[in-house]
Motif scaffolding. Structure first.
Motif, PDB file in Angstrom:
ATOM      1  N   SER A   1       0.823  -1.216   0.000  1.00 57.10           N
ATOM      2  CA  SER A   1       0.000   0.000   0.000  1.00 57.10           C
ATOM      3  C   SER A   1       0.852   1.259   0.000  1.00 57.10           C
ATOM      4  N   GLY A   2       2.083   1.140   0.505  1.00 48.36           N
ATOM      5  CA  GLY A   2       2.913   2.324   0.682  1.00 48.36           C
ATOM      6  C   GLY A   2       2.756   2.938   2.055  1.00 48.36           C
TER       7      GLY A   2
ATOM      8  N   SER B   1       4.316  -1.624   8.425  1.00 46.09           N
ATOM      9  CA  SER B   1       3.813  -1.212   7.119  1.00 46.09           C
ATOM     10  C   SER B   1       4.292   0.187   6.779  1.00 46.09           C
ATOM     11  N   ALA B   2       4.290   1.074   7.764  1.00 42.34           N
ATOM     12  CA  ALA B   2       4.730   2.454   7.535  1.00 42.34           C
ATOM     13  C   ALA B   2       6.197   2.518   7.134  1.00 42.34           C
ATOM     14  N   SER B   3       7.016   1.657   7.714  1.00 43.83           N
ATOM     15  CA  SER B   3       8.451   1.633   7.403  1.00 43.83           C
ATOM     16  C   SER B   3       8.767   0.714   6.230  1.00 43.83           C
ATOM     17  N   MET B   4       7.787  -0.080   5.830  1.00 45.16           N
ATOM     18  CA  MET B   4       7.899  -1.120   4.801  1.00 45.16           C
ATOM     19  C   MET B   4       8.801  -2.275   5.237  1.00 45.16           C
TER      20      MET B   4
ATOM     21  N   HIS C   1       0.878  -0.178  -4.539  1.00 45.92           N
ATOM     22  CA  HIS C   1      -0.497  -0.146  -5.058  1.00 45.92           C
ATOM     23  C   HIS C   1      -1.371   0.439  -3.940  1.00 45.92           C
ATOM     24  N   PRO C   2      -1.557   1.761  -3.928  1.00 44.11           N
ATOM     25  CA  PRO C   2      -2.179   2.447  -2.779  1.00 44.11           C
ATOM     26  C   PRO C   2      -3.572   1.961  -2.410  1.00 44.11           C
TER      27      PRO C   2
ATOM     28  N   ARG D   1      13.932   6.008   0.369  1.00 44.69           N
ATOM     29  CA  ARG D   1      13.050   6.406   1.480  1.00 44.69           C
ATOM     30  C   ARG D   1      12.639   5.214   2.332  1.00 44.69           C
ATOM     31  N   PHE D   2      12.591   4.035   1.740  1.00 45.15           N
ATOM     32  CA  PHE D   2      12.186   2.824   2.452  1.00 45.15           C
ATOM     33  C   PHE D   2      13.268   1.745   2.292  1.00 45.15           C
TER      34      PHE D   2
END
Length: 401
Positions: free
Chosen positions: A182-183, A218-221, A247-248, A310-311
């Motif tokens: 989701s990102g 999830s936020a940090s992947m 895939h948001p 970024r991730f």
């Protein structure tokens, strides 16, 4: 029994008080509850009130708290019910070894390793929601499932989607596995914006309702990175065959690409109960009370490449897969320590990946695991080194202030 209902089965739910566990019980209720299933055991940790209520409502034979100190509280809460009570690591293993043909493995963290392995060794079907079994001990765990003779059915929405999209007689033609992400809440944020976020902000997932650990992962992947490692073991593919696409909308849960150019995907509204229900009734499908997709209202489905700058957790996961051995266990253990340090306010959001990378680089000479003792040894050393790295981060931040 109504047409299409599953045969009556004996179930154990390891981690019944968490988000996966509570959703599993909801699915069981939808599919007939005590009239359709027997519950051999339920386990939890510190939420004794909920655990006792679940044990009573399901008629479980055994209730286990992972916390030794909560044994008397659980025993008191279940007094007069006839439900057996146990606690601690030995209690979790007792629950896993209880006669049940299907086990939901939803204990978070390395605490779920030993009981899930025990269930696999005795031949139970494992509905796998615990990442550590494959991330930290993938080769050992897959071997235990094969030797036990049970089935391994993934419950993570992404791995369930892949499992559903794989054609059994076309495994040789699998070209790539595409995990969707989701990102998270920071999909469009810069590193500078992410640097100062709190745990409360990081836990707010845009699509899924999940626990604190999974939400921040999830936020940090980091979760997606761990899922990459899981996919390697679950589907026996090379690291180079595993892709991630952002895939948001979280409608396509993952895809399988074949050598003829075909791509088969599994779609659905974001709801953990779909994957749980599929794992419970596999290979049959049954009716569940979940939202249905309305394609006319979807309007659009977006995709974008993940940004590993970024991730960086995605890059670390690929490094762990390429190095092999116990690098997955090391990455996971370091991330868990970093996560707790972030939640307690000791380090920043971006520091979690830095700490995991430092520990992984300092432990490249660890030999592959020959037993679970090797896994736990690597896990313990990685946690100690991660704690040192956290202290170094704190010291540097104090000096800069």
């Amino acid at each position: 029994m109504t047409s299409g209902a599953p045969e009556k089965r004996r179930l154990t739910i390891l981690g019944s008080t968490g988000s996966i566990g509570t959703n599993t019980l909801d699915v069981i209720d939808q599919l007939g509850g005590r009239d359709a299933f027997e519950i051999a055991a339920v386990t939890g940790n510190g939420n004794i009130g909920l655990l006792a209520a679940q044990a009573t409502a399901t008629g479980a034979e055994l209730a286990v708290t992972a916390s030794e100190g909560q044994y008397e509280n659980l025993k008191s809460a279940l007094a007069g019910t006839g439900i057996e009570v146990a606690a601690g690591r030995s209690g979790l293993i007792e629950a896993a070894e209880r006669d049940a043909d299907w086990v939901m493995a939803a204990i978070v963290g390395t605490a779920g390793l030993a009981p899930t392995l025990a269930a696999a060794r005795r031949g139970a079907d494992i509905a796998l929601a615990n990442k550590e079994c494959l991330v930290s001990a993938g080769d050992l765990f897959v071997r235990a499932v094969a030797e036990g003779g049970g089935r391994l059915i993934p419950v993570d929405s992404e791995h369930s989607a892949i499992f559903q999209s794989l054609e059994d007689d076309q495994r040789h033609a699998v070209e790539r596995i595409v995990l969707t992400a989701s990102g998270g809440p920071f999909r469009t944020w810069s590193r500078e914006q992410m640097a100062g976020v709190t745990a409360e902000v990081a836990r707010a997932h845009p699509n899924w309702s999940m626990g604190l650990k999974i939400s921040i992962g999830s936020a940090s992947m980091f979760n997606k990175g761990l899922e990459m490692i899981e996919a390697k073991h679950l589907f026996d593919v090379a690291p180079s065959q595993i892709e991630v696409v952002v895939h948001p909308q979280s409608i396509i849960h993952s895809m399988v690409g074949y050598t003829d150019g075909s791509v088969i995907a599994q779609l659905g509204c974001p709801d953990m109960r779909t994957a749980i229900g599929y794992a419970l009734t596999y290979p049959m499908r049954t009716k569940l009370n979940v939202d249905r997709l309305d394609f006319a209202k979807l309007a659009r489905l977006d995709f974008e490449a993940p940004d590993e700058v970024r991730f960086p957790a995605l890059r670390l996961a690929r490094t762990a897969m390429e190095r092999g051995g116990l690098q997955g266990a090391i990455m996971n253990a370091a991330e868990e320590v970093a996560f707790h340090a972030f939640v307690s306010g000791r380090i920043g959001f971006l520091d979690m990946a830095d700490i995991a990378e430092v520990v992984m680089d300092r432990m490249t000479d660890v030999a592959p695991a020959a037993s679970m003792d090797d896994v736990f040894a690597a896990d313990g050393e990685a946690r100690a080194r991660a704690a040192e790295a956290v202290a170094e981060k704190e010291k540097a931040a104090g000096a800069a202030a």
